[in-house]
Design an enzyme around this catalytic site. Structure first.
Site, PDB file in Angstrom:
ATOM      1  N   PHE A 159      42.341  87.052   8.064  1.00 38.36           N
ATOM      2  CA  PHE A 159      41.072  86.689   8.707  1.00 38.36           C
ATOM      3  C   PHE A 159      40.838  87.668   9.834  1.00 38.36           C
ATOM      4  CE2 PHE A 159      38.263  84.937  11.829  1.00 38.36           C
ATOM      5  CZ  PHE A 159      37.221  84.473  11.051  1.00 38.36           C
ATOM      6  N   ASP A 244      45.785  93.294  14.536  1.00 36.56           N
ATOM      7  CA  ASP A 244      44.737  92.403  15.020  1.00 36.56           C
ATOM      8  C   ASP A 244      45.433  91.299  15.805  1.00 36.56           C
ATOM      9  OD1 ASP A 244      42.867  90.432  15.444  1.00 36.56           O
ATOM     10  OD2 ASP A 244      41.955  90.581  13.449  1.00 36.56           O
ATOM     11  N   LYS A 273      39.002  87.354  21.921  1.00 35.31           N
ATOM     12  CA  LYS A 273      39.226  85.958  22.305  1.00 35.31           C
ATOM     13  C   LYS A 273      39.639  85.790  23.776  1.00 35.31           C
ATOM     14  CE  LYS A 273      39.187  83.738  17.929  1.00 35.31           C
ATOM     15  NZ  LYS A 273      39.587  84.253  16.649  1.00 35.31           N
TER      16      LYS A 273
HETATM   17  C1  LIG Z   1      38.724  85.049  15.743  1.00 32.04           C
HETATM   18  C2  LIG Z   1      39.322  86.225  15.105  1.00 32.04           C
HETATM   19  C3  LIG Z   1      38.561  87.374  14.818  1.00 32.04           C
HETATM   20  C4  LIG Z   1      37.075  87.426  15.041  1.00 32.04           C
HETATM   21  O1  LIG Z   1      36.693  87.223  16.355  1.00 32.04           O
HETATM   22  P1  LIG Z   1      35.186  86.817  16.705  1.00 32.04           P
HETATM   23  O2  LIG Z   1      35.124  86.901  18.199  1.00 32.04           O
HETATM   24  O3  LIG Z   1      34.985  85.421  16.196  1.00 32.04           O
HETATM   25  O4  LIG Z   1      34.302  87.795  16.022  1.00 32.04           O
HETATM   26  C5  LIG Z   1      39.210  88.464  14.286  1.00 32.04           C
HETATM   27  N1  LIG Z   1      40.525  88.436  14.024  1.00 32.04           N
HETATM   28  C6  LIG Z   1      41.277  87.354  14.280  1.00 32.04           C
HETATM   29  C7  LIG Z   1      42.748  87.392  13.980  1.00 32.04           C
HETATM   30  C8  LIG Z   1      40.713  86.203  14.799  1.00 32.04           C
HETATM   31  O5  LIG Z   1      41.445  85.117  15.012  1.00 32.04           O
END
Ligand SMILES: *Cc1c(COP(=O)(O)O)cnc(C)c1O
Length: 420
Positions: A159, A244, A273
């Site tokens: 994700f 990520d 985040k």
């Molecule tokens: C939440 C998340 C995203 C996307 O972040 P947004 O601010 O919602 O666009 C990307 N990668 C990971 C691992 C996430 O948990």
């Protein structure tokens, strides 16, 4: 095993009218809000620390923490003070002019990551998109991949956000179905499988993009040899290792970055985040000059990325993390949380995973869906979120106390009992 774009979704799903019994738009509590979410019936009015108070005055312990965006608790006084101070100075200039906040923020964040440079963006998905662009440019300019041939290896169950390019390499039908045509240039292999990774990294691979721990997939922790092995393969074949850490990073797992659990240093960090301190979207791509230096003026940008307000807030978050106390707190309280959760295994819970204050809990599917469980748990004053069927995910703000964890676990036990 590998593919470059997702298969088409099941026929008949697109454009189908609402099944009988599904409420019409007018029956829903928020008729003017697009239905891309299905929230629990809790309406927040105020929040402080680990607690959210609803419009009826009821307090709920927030065990989701906005998917790890509220690591420091709701409205942490130090972050709010930094924002208020900046609100009274200057909030937005665009990058057409300099602000006195951007360089200090980038210097502090680069140092936290042990890198040279920061590319500031806003949302997590933008950080991922920006990382993809940087990796491709690096592939053409530095590695010498023939133009248009760059590939990026990703993991099954990933994700990384919701943009068209990012959903192009998702294997979650809900995420990609109906949103094609898909962006090419991605190769997907099973998460945690080093041999599969080894088999696909070739001369056109510019990067391997991984979540060190997969959050949305259910807080999946890879085998111990996986990330070090991925690092070694990237070194051997000259590909960038991009991690990520948007959900896993910034204290959540008991370390600043989840990769530290395996002693791995990536080429590129993607952050978001919690970088916004729970106040506003702040994201970043962090890497050395040899990588981020491939971007020249005009080749990438964002109107809001790196704005003075975001930089002031992000810098405060970095200063707080540089002290190390948040990470230690997450590690210690995480032990408590996992100890308590392990007691439920075999007793309504099939498995528990995670690191630090982050847990994926597979409920016994016989007890109903994760969504139903979360609704019932919320009636008992604890907010959590299901992910995929009967898996729950807990990511409470790191300000949560030991007795609040114990209280949440009591409510959890009562909810399990009710559903049996
Ligand atoms: C939440 C998340 C995203 C996307 O972040 P947004 O601010 O919602 O666009 C990307 N990668 C990971 C691992 C996430 O948990």
């Amino acid at each position: 095993m590998t593919m470059t774009s997702p298969a088409a979704g099941p026929p008949g799903r697109l454009g189908a009218s609402a099944p009988a019994g599904r409420p019409t738009t007018d029956d829903l509590p928020e008729p003017h809000v697009a239905h891309n979410y299905s929230p629990l019936p809790v309406t927040a009015a105020t929040a402080e620390g680990a607690w959210i108070t609803d419009v009826g005055g009821r307090r709920h312990l927030d065990c989701l923490g906005a998917y790890s965006a509220v690591n420091f608790g709701h409205r942490h006084p130090r972050i709010v003070a930094a924002a208020l101070d900046q609100l009274a100075r200057v909030t937005l200039t665009s990058r057409a002019f300099r602000s006195d906040r951007l360089e200090p923020f980038c210097a502090a964040l680069a140092s936290l990551c042990g890198k040279d440079m920061v590319l500031p963006m806003n949302t997590g998905a933008e950080a991922v998109e920006s990382g993809i662009k940087v990796a491709r440019k690096w592939g053409y300019d530095v590695k010498g991949v023939p133009d248009g041939r760059a590939t990026i290896v990703v993991a099954g169950g990933n994700f990384h956000g919701r943009t068209t390019t990012i959903v192009s390499f998702s294997d979650d039908p809900a995420a990609y179905t109906g949103f094609g045509p898909y962006t090419p240039g991605f190769v997907r292999v099973p998460f945690g499988d080093l041999a599969a990774l080894d088999a696909v990294i070739d001369e056109n691979t510019v990067a391997v993009l991984l979540e060190p721990v997969q959050g949305e997939a259910g807080v999946i922790v890879p085998p111990d040899d996986y990330l070090p092995g991925a690092r070694a393969l990237c070194n051997e074949r000259t590909a960038l290792l991009i991690v990520d850490e948007i959900q896993s990073g910034l204290g959540r797992t008991g370390r600043t970055f989840a990769v530290e659990h395996w002693g791995v240093e990536p080429d590129v960090y993607l952050l978001g985040k919690a970088l916004g301190g729970g106040l506003l979207p702040v994201s970043a791509v962090v890497a050395d000059r040899s990588v981020l230096g491939v971007l020249h003026p005009g080749e990438h940008g964002s109107t809001f990325g790196g704005n003075p307000l975001a930089a002031a807030v992000g810098h405060t978050v970095v200063d707080m993390l540089a002290e190390g106390t948040w990470q230690r707190r997450a590690a210690a309280l995480g032990e408590r949380l996992h100890e308590r959760l392990r007691d439920f295994v075999g007793d309504g819970v099939v498995a528990v995973r995670g690191l630090g204050l982050w847990a994926g809990i597979d409920l016994d599917p016989a007890l109903g869906t994760g969504k139903d469980f979360c609704r019932q748990l919320s009636e008992r004053g604890v907010l959590a979120k299901d992910t995929h069927g009967s898996t729950l995910r807990l990511a409470p703000p790191l300000v949560i106390t030991e007795s609040e964890i114990d209280w949440a676990m009591e409510r959890f036990a009562l909810t399990l009992r009710d559903r049996r």
